[in-house]
Design an enzyme around this catalytic site. Structure first.
Site, mmCIF file in Angstrom:
data_model
loop_
_atom_site.group_PDB
_atom_site.id
_atom_site.type_symbol
_atom_site.label_atom_id
_atom_site.label_comp_id
_atom_site.label_asym_id
_atom_site.label_seq_id
_atom_site.Cartn_x
_atom_site.Cartn_y
_atom_site.Cartn_z
ATOM 1 N N LYS A 68 -16.849 -13.772 -5.542
ATOM 2 C CA LYS A 68 -15.500 -14.335 -5.399
ATOM 3 C C LYS A 68 -14.557 -13.670 -6.406
ATOM 4 O O LYS A 68 -13.386 -13.432 -6.122
ATOM 5 C CB LYS A 68 -15.528 -15.859 -5.616
ATOM 6 C CG LYS A 68 -14.139 -16.530 -5.575
ATOM 7 C CD LYS A 68 -13.596 -16.661 -4.170
ATOM 8 C CE LYS A 68 -12.123 -17.029 -4.063
ATOM 9 N NZ LYS A 68 -11.758 -18.370 -4.444
ATOM 10 N N SER A 76 -3.064 -17.562 -5.358
ATOM 11 C CA SER A 76 -2.616 -18.547 -6.358
ATOM 12 C C SER A 76 -2.050 -17.856 -7.612
ATOM 13 O O SER A 76 -1.129 -18.379 -8.238
ATOM 14 C CB SER A 76 -3.741 -19.514 -6.718
ATOM 15 O OG SER A 76 -4.894 -18.812 -7.095
ATOM 16 N N GLY A 132 -3.992 -30.444 -9.539
ATOM 17 C CA GLY A 132 -2.873 -29.647 -9.070
ATOM 18 C C GLY A 132 -3.101 -29.419 -7.587
ATOM 19 O O GLY A 132 -3.458 -30.349 -6.837
ATOM 20 N N GLY A 145 -8.151 -32.459 -13.067
ATOM 21 C CA GLY A 145 -7.270 -31.348 -12.705
ATOM 22 C C GLY A 145 -6.902 -31.542 -11.246
ATOM 23 O O GLY A 145 -7.689 -31.209 -10.357
ATOM 24 N N MET A 182 -5.474 -27.434 -5.754
ATOM 25 C CA MET A 182 -6.825 -27.509 -5.185
ATOM 26 C C MET A 182 -7.509 -28.845 -5.489
ATOM 27 O O MET A 182 -8.226 -29.383 -4.636
ATOM 28 C CB MET A 182 -7.678 -26.346 -5.718
ATOM 29 C CG MET A 182 -8.961 -26.142 -4.983
ATOM 30 S SD MET A 182 -8.737 -25.907 -3.209
ATOM 31 C CE MET A 182 -8.165 -24.219 -3.169
ATOM 32 N N GLU A 233 -4.680 -16.611 -14.686
ATOM 33 C CA GLU A 233 -6.102 -16.687 -15.067
ATOM 34 C C GLU A 233 -6.704 -15.284 -15.267
ATOM 35 O O GLU A 233 -7.915 -15.121 -15.219
ATOM 36 C CB GLU A 233 -6.872 -17.425 -13.965
ATOM 37 C CG GLU A 233 -6.455 -18.867 -13.781
ATOM 38 C CD GLU A 233 -7.238 -19.559 -12.668
ATOM 39 O OE1 GLU A 233 -7.062 -19.174 -11.489
ATOM 40 O OE2 GLU A 233 -8.031 -20.461 -12.966
ATOM 41 N N ALA A 278 -4.477 -23.871 -1.313
ATOM 42 C CA ALA A 278 -3.657 -25.053 -1.600
ATOM 43 C C ALA A 278 -2.460 -24.595 -2.417
ATOM 44 O O ALA A 278 -2.556 -23.624 -3.160
ATOM 45 C CB ALA A 278 -4.463 -26.072 -2.402
ATOM 46 N N ASN A 335 -10.642 -12.185 -6.141
ATOM 47 C CA ASN A 335 -9.539 -12.493 -7.068
ATOM 48 C C ASN A 335 -9.090 -11.263 -7.860
ATOM 49 O O ASN A 335 -7.890 -11.063 -8.074
ATOM 50 C CB ASN A 335 -9.960 -13.585 -8.069
ATOM 51 C CG ASN A 335 -10.368 -14.877 -7.389
ATOM 52 O OD1 ASN A 335 -11.348 -15.491 -7.748
ATOM 53 N ND2 ASN A 335 -9.622 -15.287 -6.381
HETATM 54 P P1 NAD Z 1 -2.710 -25.655 -10.219
HETATM 55 O O1 NAD Z 1 -1.927 -24.804 -11.149
HETATM 56 O O2 NAD Z 1 -2.040 -26.158 -8.989
HETATM 57 O O3 NAD Z 1 -3.253 -26.925 -11.027
HETATM 58 C C1 NAD Z 1 -4.029 -26.748 -12.195
HETATM 59 C C2 NAD Z 1 -3.450 -27.647 -13.287
HETATM 60 O O4 NAD Z 1 -2.150 -27.177 -13.669
HETATM 61 C C3 NAD Z 1 -3.282 -29.104 -12.853
HETATM 62 O O5 NAD Z 1 -3.607 -29.898 -13.954
HETATM 63 C C4 NAD Z 1 -1.801 -29.193 -12.523
HETATM 64 O O6 NAD Z 1 -1.270 -30.504 -12.660
HETATM 65 C C5 NAD Z 1 -1.208 -28.253 -13.554
HETATM 66 N N1 NAD Z 1 0.086 -27.696 -13.130
HETATM 67 C C6 NAD Z 1 0.414 -27.230 -11.892
HETATM 68 N N2 NAD Z 1 1.698 -26.788 -11.890
HETATM 69 C C7 NAD Z 1 2.167 -26.980 -13.150
HETATM 70 C C8 NAD Z 1 3.414 -26.721 -13.766
HETATM 71 N N3 NAD Z 1 4.420 -26.167 -13.095
HETATM 72 N N4 NAD Z 1 3.548 -27.032 -15.071
HETATM 73 C C9 NAD Z 1 2.521 -27.599 -15.758
HETATM 74 N N5 NAD Z 1 1.311 -27.853 -15.226
HETATM 75 C C10 NAD Z 1 1.139 -27.554 -13.943
HETATM 76 O O7 NAD Z 1 -4.041 -24.865 -9.899
HETATM 77 P P2 NAD Z 1 -4.898 -24.837 -8.561
HETATM 78 O O8 NAD Z 1 -4.272 -23.921 -7.595
HETATM 79 O O9 NAD Z 1 -5.212 -26.224 -8.162
HETATM 80 O O10 NAD Z 1 -6.197 -24.117 -9.094
HETATM 81 C C11 NAD Z 1 -7.306 -24.794 -9.678
HETATM 82 C C12 NAD Z 1 -8.465 -23.803 -9.679
HETATM 83 O O11 NAD Z 1 -8.798 -23.516 -8.306
HETATM 84 C C13 NAD Z 1 -8.117 -22.460 -10.323
HETATM 85 O O12 NAD Z 1 -9.239 -21.900 -10.941
HETATM 86 C C14 NAD Z 1 -7.716 -21.614 -9.116
HETATM 87 O O13 NAD Z 1 -7.820 -20.221 -9.342
HETATM 88 C C15 NAD Z 1 -8.725 -22.103 -8.096
HETATM 89 N N6 NAD Z 1 -8.368 -21.807 -6.716
HETATM 90 C C16 NAD Z 1 -7.104 -22.087 -6.249
HETATM 91 C C17 NAD Z 1 -6.781 -21.759 -4.938
HETATM 92 C C18 NAD Z 1 -5.422 -22.094 -4.352
HETATM 93 O O14 NAD Z 1 -5.140 -21.652 -3.209
HETATM 94 N N7 NAD Z 1 -4.567 -22.881 -5.044
HETATM 95 C C19 NAD Z 1 -7.744 -21.139 -4.119
HETATM 96 C C20 NAD Z 1 -9.027 -20.915 -4.615
HETATM 97 C C21 NAD Z 1 -9.310 -21.240 -5.926
#
Ligand code: NAD
Length: 312
Positions: A189, A260, A9, A7, A11, A273, A131, A193
């Site tokens: 946490k 996020s 994306g 995964g 983070m 989520e 992120a 959220n």
């Molecule tokens: P993300 O949505 O950026 O990525 C998660 C997955 O979704 C990855 O496989 C990514 O390739 C896919 N994805 C992203 N955009 C997409 C789209 N438009 N279409 C299809 N697929 C897509 O998620 P994240 O922000 O990296 O979060 C991962 C975990 O970390 C989650 O549980 C989130 O709540 C947690 N988290 C995130 C943040 C933040 O600031 N981003 C902060 C703390 C915790």
């Protein structure tokens, strides 16, 4: 260490990038075809603290991970609803000594991991880093943060392994700390959220803006009380005042950041989520005969917004 980030994306990119820059052997795996194509072609591309970086790493689609790879640890950074499928797809690369680490938002992920892996090899925690994906091939990494984790099952060797994981993360500049009780930390946490992510998404504002509003404190206190009541049924004694202070500190620490969940639903029209945050409290409250009217309503409202927008 030989690590996989499953995964990548927003983070997952932060963690993969920092761990690779610190000298670890990092492989990335993702389920979004467009993302996988860009990872294979250009590697991890991000704006990291104001500087554009691009780092090449082996990258695989989650259905094409070669089964003969070995990792010391796999960090899961999918969205909550994608976790179970990612765990199933990564299982062939899990040897008897591979550790599974989950620092994602959402409550109950250890239960998903433990369906497939021995409890001794599951490590749980959370992160306060932020992120943001700006494009399928680019991530914005700014602001300060931290992360924390612990072994889910007390005892050795998992406690020493948790210490080692913390050291690897800390050496990579990810400001990692060892936790006493990972479930407590996940619920704490969850309070952040379940208040800020959910309310900023529904009200379409950032954390700082929300914190300046008249009813902010009252809403946070009452939502946190519902998390505490459900946590108590699972043996977690959440300190409500401390958890409220932790949430409210975000008004300045996180500031003008859009959480996020906001980015998912408001900006990118993606499903949220919520079922793993307020939805978890709502479902588990019902199972224990507890009333959780705020979490019930917030969960229904977020799902309604998803439905109205046709979120994917
Ligand atoms: P993300 O949505 O950026 O990525 C998660 C997955 O979704 C990855 O496989 C990514 O390739 C896919 N994805 C992203 N955009 C997409 C789209 N438009 N279409 C299809 N697929 C897509 O998620 P994240 O922000 O990296 O979060 C991962 C975990 O970390 C989650 O549980 C989130 O709540 C947690 N988290 C995130 C943040 C933040 O600031 N981003 C902060 C703390 C915790």
């Amino acid at each position: 260490m030989k690590l996989a980030v499953a995964g990548v994306g927003a983070m997952g990119t932060r963690f993969a990038l920092k761990l690779k820059q610190a000298g670890n052997d990092v492989t990335v795996v993702d389920g979004w075809d467009e993302r996988v194509a860009s990872l294979k072609k250009d590697g991890l591309q991000a704006n990291l603290d104001g500087k554009e970086v691009a780092v090449k790493v082996p990258a695989y689609g989650q259905k094409e991970v070669p089964h003969d790879l070995h990792f010391d640890a796999v960090f899961f950074f999918t969205k909550s609803m994608q976790l179970e499928q990612m765990v199933k797809d990564m299982l062939p690369v899990f040897d008897d000594d591979t550790l599974a680490v989950c620092l994602m938002n959402g409550i109950g992920h250890e239960q998903t991991l433990e369906k497939y892996l021995p409890k001794e090899r599951v490590f749980l925690g959370n992160t306060m880093w932020t992120a943001q994906m700006t494009r399928p091939d680019h991530v914005l990494l700014e602001d300060d943060g931290s992360c924390e984790l612990a072994n889910v099952q007390p005892g050795e060797p998992q406690h020493s392994q948790a210490q080692e994981l913390v050291k690897v993360l800390a050496d990579a500049g990810l400001k990692a700390h060892l936790l006493d009780d990972p479930q407590y930390s996940v619920f704490r946490k969850g309070c952040v959220n379940g208040t800020l992510n959910t309310l900023c998404t529904l009200l379409e504002c950032n954390v700082e803006e929300y914190g300046r509003t008249t009813y902010a404190h009252e809403m946070v206190v009452n939502i946190v009380k519902e998390f505490a009541a459900v946590g108590a049924t699972e043996g977690i004694t959440l300190d409500v005042d401390e958890a409220v202070n932790h949430v409210e500190a975000c008004y300045t620490v996180i500031g003008a950041h859009y959480p996020s969940m906001y980015q998912d639903l408001v900006k990118n029209n993606r499903r949220t989520e919520i079922d793993y945050i307020n939805g978890y409290v709502s479902r588990h409250g019902k199972e224990h005969g507890l009333k959780t009217p705020l979490c019930d309503l917030l969960t229904a409202e977020v799902h309604t917004k998803e439905e109205l927008q046709g979120a994917k």
